[in-house]
Design a protein around this motif. Structure first.
Motif, PDB file in Angstrom:
ATOM      1  N   VAL A  38       0.825  -1.211   0.000  1.00 29.36           N
ATOM      2  CA  VAL A  38       0.000   0.000   0.000  1.00 29.36           C
ATOM      3  C   VAL A  38       0.859   1.261   0.000  1.00 29.36           C
ATOM      4  CG1 VAL A  38      -1.754   1.315   1.258  1.00 29.36           C
ATOM      5  CG2 VAL A  38      -1.932  -1.180   1.115  1.00 29.36           C
ATOM      6  N   THR A  56      -2.445  -1.739  -8.814  1.00 25.48           N
ATOM      7  CA  THR A  56      -3.382  -0.691  -8.406  1.00 25.48           C
ATOM      8  C   THR A  56      -4.359  -1.236  -7.378  1.00 25.48           C
ATOM      9  OG1 THR A  56      -3.151   0.360 -10.563  1.00 25.48           O
ATOM     10  CG2 THR A  56      -5.068   0.985  -9.263  1.00 25.48           C
ATOM     11  N   GLY A  81      -3.121  -1.338  -3.926  1.00 24.22           N
ATOM     12  CA  GLY A  81      -2.926  -0.039  -3.296  1.00 24.22           C
ATOM     13  C   GLY A  81      -1.542   0.538  -3.477  1.00 24.22           C
TER      14      GLY A  81
END
Length: 194
Positions: free
Chosen positions: A106, A132, A135
């Motif tokens: 992330v 994506t 994250g």
């Protein structure tokens, strides 16, 4: 403080071009004195498939291999995944390495260097969606790191004749990607302090 870029060599085949390509990309990135490269070869790292009893988002890893992989990814400021395109997609080992973790990805600046007959464009597209979804922050600098095999690059065994020379054709893209990863990792560090 230097930026640590984790370069993941994604091909796990015995007969592969990925390690030579990954080595050359890592060398190109390390030319920047502000970069420290950690090269992780998925052919040498054991990440068992679905070996954890808990969802990766919980971060309660039980397997030593998952714990070690988590620590390695966490220690990196940015990531470059080097992946081939196999049959219009990317290797299963790459998907497993990505799926084994969750929170570690992330917000992490993440670039993809794909290679193949058409630069691994289909593998890049698929992995971009996964990154994506995890994250991570996809970093794409034009002209991008789509490394296309050309005439004379391969021998009769489908091995690159000169992996370093092959990657050298993309040296501007490697440098630009590295600079952008450093910039984004630095921006992330500054925002963490605020």
């Amino acid at each position: 403080m230097p930026t640590t870029i984790l370069v993941i060599s994604g091909s796990t085949r015995q007969a592969r071009n990925g390690r030579g390509i990954s080595d050359a990309i890592a060398l190109g990135l390390s030319e920047d004195p502000e970069v420290v490269v950690d090269l992780a070869d998925l052919a040498e790292i054991s990440i068992p498939l679905d070996a954890e009893p808990w969802h990766p988002r919980m971060g309660q890893y039980q397997q030593p291999s998952t714990k070690a992989w988590s620590q390695r990814v966490t220690a990196a400021d940015a990531v470059v995944l080097v992946t081939p395109e196999y049959n219009g997609g990317y290797p299963a080992g790459v998907k497993n390495a990505l799926d084994a973790l969750a929170n570690e990805w992330v917000g992490k600046p993440f670039a993809v260097a794909s290679y193949g007959a058409r630069g691994g464009a289909r593998a890049f597209k698929q992995i971009s969606e996964i990154i994506t979804n995890l994250g991570a922050e996809l970093v794409e600098v034009e002209p991008g790191l789509r490394l296309s095999f050309g005439q004379g690059d391969m021998n009769e065994q489908m091995r690159l004749v000169d992996p370093a020379g092959f990657v050298a054709r993309y040296s501007d893209a490697v440098r630009a990607t590295g600079a952008e990863l450093v910039a984004r990792a630095g921006a992330e560090s500054v925002s963490d302090l605020a």
